[in-house]
Design a protein around this motif. Structure first.
Motif, short mmCIF file in Angstrom:
data_model
loop_
_atom_site.label_atom_id
_atom_site.label_comp_id
_atom_site.label_asym_id
_atom_site.label_seq_id
_atom_site.Cartn_x
_atom_site.Cartn_y
_atom_site.Cartn_z
N UNK A 1 -19.54 -26.35 -25.24
CA UNK A 1 -19.36 -25.17 -24.40
C UNK A 1 -18.32 -25.38 -23.30
N UNK A 2 -17.73 -26.56 -23.25
CA UNK A 2 -16.72 -26.84 -22.24
C UNK A 2 -15.47 -26.01 -22.55
N UNK A 3 -14.96 -25.35 -21.52
CA UNK A 3 -13.85 -24.40 -21.70
C UNK A 3 -12.48 -25.07 -21.72
N UNK A 4 -12.39 -26.30 -21.24
CA UNK A 4 -11.10 -26.98 -21.17
C UNK A 4 -10.97 -27.72 -19.86
N UNK A 5 -9.73 -28.02 -19.49
CA UNK A 5 -9.45 -28.75 -18.25
C UNK A 5 -8.67 -27.84 -17.31
N UNK A 6 -8.98 -27.97 -16.00
CA UNK A 6 -8.26 -27.18 -15.00
C UNK A 6 -7.96 -28.02 -13.76
N UNK A 7 -6.78 -27.85 -13.23
CA UNK A 7 -6.47 -28.40 -11.92
C UNK A 7 -7.27 -27.64 -10.87
N UNK A 8 -7.85 -28.34 -9.93
CA UNK A 8 -8.76 -27.70 -8.97
C UNK A 8 -8.46 -28.14 -7.55
N UNK A 9 -8.72 -27.23 -6.63
CA UNK A 9 -8.70 -27.57 -5.21
C UNK A 9 -10.11 -27.98 -4.79
N UNK A 10 -10.22 -28.56 -3.61
CA UNK A 10 -11.53 -28.97 -3.11
C UNK A 10 -12.23 -27.80 -2.43
N UNK A 11 -13.48 -27.57 -2.79
CA UNK A 11 -14.28 -26.54 -2.14
C UNK A 11 -14.85 -27.06 -0.82
N UNK A 12 -15.15 -26.15 0.07
CA UNK A 12 -15.91 -26.52 1.28
C UNK A 12 -17.38 -26.27 0.97
N UNK B 1 -14.05 -21.61 -1.14
CA UNK B 1 -12.82 -22.22 -1.64
C UNK B 1 -12.11 -21.40 -2.69
N UNK B 2 -12.74 -20.35 -3.16
CA UNK B 2 -12.06 -19.47 -4.09
C UNK B 2 -12.23 -19.87 -5.54
N UNK B 3 -11.62 -19.08 -6.41
CA UNK B 3 -11.83 -19.22 -7.85
C UNK B 3 -11.17 -20.45 -8.44
N UNK B 4 -10.25 -21.07 -7.72
CA UNK B 4 -9.59 -22.27 -8.23
C UNK B 4 -10.18 -23.55 -7.65
N UNK B 5 -11.30 -23.45 -6.97
CA UNK B 5 -11.93 -24.64 -6.40
C UNK B 5 -12.70 -25.40 -7.48
N UNK B 6 -12.93 -26.67 -7.23
CA UNK B 6 -13.68 -27.48 -8.19
C UNK B 6 -15.08 -26.93 -8.39
N UNK B 7 -15.73 -26.49 -7.33
CA UNK B 7 -17.08 -25.94 -7.44
C UNK B 7 -17.10 -24.73 -8.37
N UNK C 1 -17.56 -23.90 -16.53
CA UNK C 1 -17.54 -24.77 -17.69
C UNK C 1 -16.27 -25.55 -17.90
N UNK C 2 -15.45 -25.68 -16.87
CA UNK C 2 -14.21 -26.46 -16.98
C UNK C 2 -14.40 -27.88 -16.47
N UNK C 3 -13.71 -28.82 -17.10
CA UNK C 3 -13.53 -30.15 -16.54
C UNK C 3 -12.47 -30.03 -15.45
N UNK C 4 -12.78 -30.52 -14.25
CA UNK C 4 -11.84 -30.35 -13.15
C UNK C 4 -11.08 -31.64 -12.84
N UNK C 5 -9.81 -31.47 -12.53
CA UNK C 5 -8.92 -32.55 -12.13
C UNK C 5 -8.37 -32.23 -10.74
N UNK C 6 -8.59 -33.12 -9.80
CA UNK C 6 -8.08 -32.97 -8.45
C UNK C 6 -7.41 -34.27 -8.03
N UNK C 7 -6.22 -34.18 -7.48
CA UNK C 7 -5.54 -35.37 -6.97
C UNK C 7 -5.81 -35.47 -5.47
N UNK C 8 -6.36 -36.61 -5.06
CA UNK C 8 -6.72 -36.87 -3.67
C UNK C 8 -5.72 -37.86 -3.08
N UNK C 9 -5.33 -37.66 -1.83
CA UNK C 9 -4.36 -38.53 -1.18
C UNK C 9 -4.96 -39.11 0.09
#
Length: 249
Positions: free
Chosen positions: A173-184, A214-220, A226-234
């Motif tokens: 049921x996983x929809x795929x991978x998405x780049x995500x921002x961090x939610x508060x 954090x909006x619709x593009x947040x990791x949460x 159902x997306x696997x989320x990818x976030x780059x942290x610095x």
């Protein structure tokens, strides 16, 4: 590839075993340096005022060398890179039992272990599965393996960490991978008073998540879809221009 693997759930955690198995079965050399017990929410603390000790941990695979260290996740990676291994191609931390998303990345020992590798200039990945979903940990480990094998072609920024989270749903049921921002993340929590025969009055943090912003593009939000989320942290938490604005005003 020579990969250093760590976590914050401890040397016996099922997520760590899944991650080591995925890399070892793919033919990669693996060094494990993990805490000797549970160190969740250790954040990026390191041990300064006592010595560290370690013991060798048995591992069946021939190309795996494993160590249990009585320190924090960041200690484990820092010590391993200095004393236990030759140069490594990647640091991978997890698979954590529970999401590491949003503002929680600042508390996470899993993320901190990966970031300690990034601080040393090594490409780094943190990977997490939903709490209690041991059945999803092999999938999360394979996701981390695929990401690590692409690090040369898809180079991360210097001193950055790739943070991967797998959604709480069946694999098909996983929809795929998405780049995500961090939610508060918002919590309804507080400290509840207890009484202990050893120490008398004491307090324990309890509570639960109340929601996230954090909006619709947040990791949460993306994990809930159902997306696997990818976030780059610095490592750089600075906000360019804000100190100048503060001083000018």
């Amino acid at each position: 590839m020579h990969v250093l693997i760590s976590n914050d759930d401890g040397i016996g955690a099922p997520g760590l075993r899944c991650l080591v198995q995925a890399f070892a079965q793919a033919g990669h050399r693996v060094t494990v340096a993990a805490p000797d017990g549970q160190r969740s929410a250790a954040s990026h603390s390191i041990t300064l005022f006592r010595p560290l000790t370690l013991r060798r941990a048995e591992w069946a695979a021939a190309n795996v060398e494993a160590w249990a260290i009585d320190g924090t996740p960041a200690d484990c990676v820092k010590f391993a890179l200095d004393r236990l291994t030759s140069a490594v191609d990647a640091v991978v931390s997890g698979v954590n039992d529970g999401y590491n998303i949003g503002t929680d990345v600042h508390y996470s020992g899993t993320v901190a272990a990966a970031m300690e590798g990034a601080f040393a200039g090594v490409p780094a990945i943190a990977v997490s599965a939903p709490h209690g979903r041991e059945d999803l940990m092999p999938l999360a480990a394979r996701e981390a393996l695929q990401a690590a094998q692409r690090l040369d072609a898809k180079r991360l920024p210097h001193m950055a960490t790739l943070n991967i989270n797998v959604p709480d749903c069946a694999a098909d049921r996983i929809c795929g991978r998405r780049a995500a921002s961090l939610a508060r993340l918002r919590y309804e929590d507080g400290y509840v008073e207890h009484s202990s025969a050893d120490v008398g009055r004491c307090y324990r943090l309890t509570g639960a998540m109340a929601g996230a912003d954090g909006g619709e593009d947040s990791d949460f939000a993306l994990l809930a879809q159902g997306y696997i989320t990818y976030t780059v942290l610095h490592f750089d938490l600075g906000m360019p221009g804000e100190a100048e604005r503060f001083l000018q005003e």
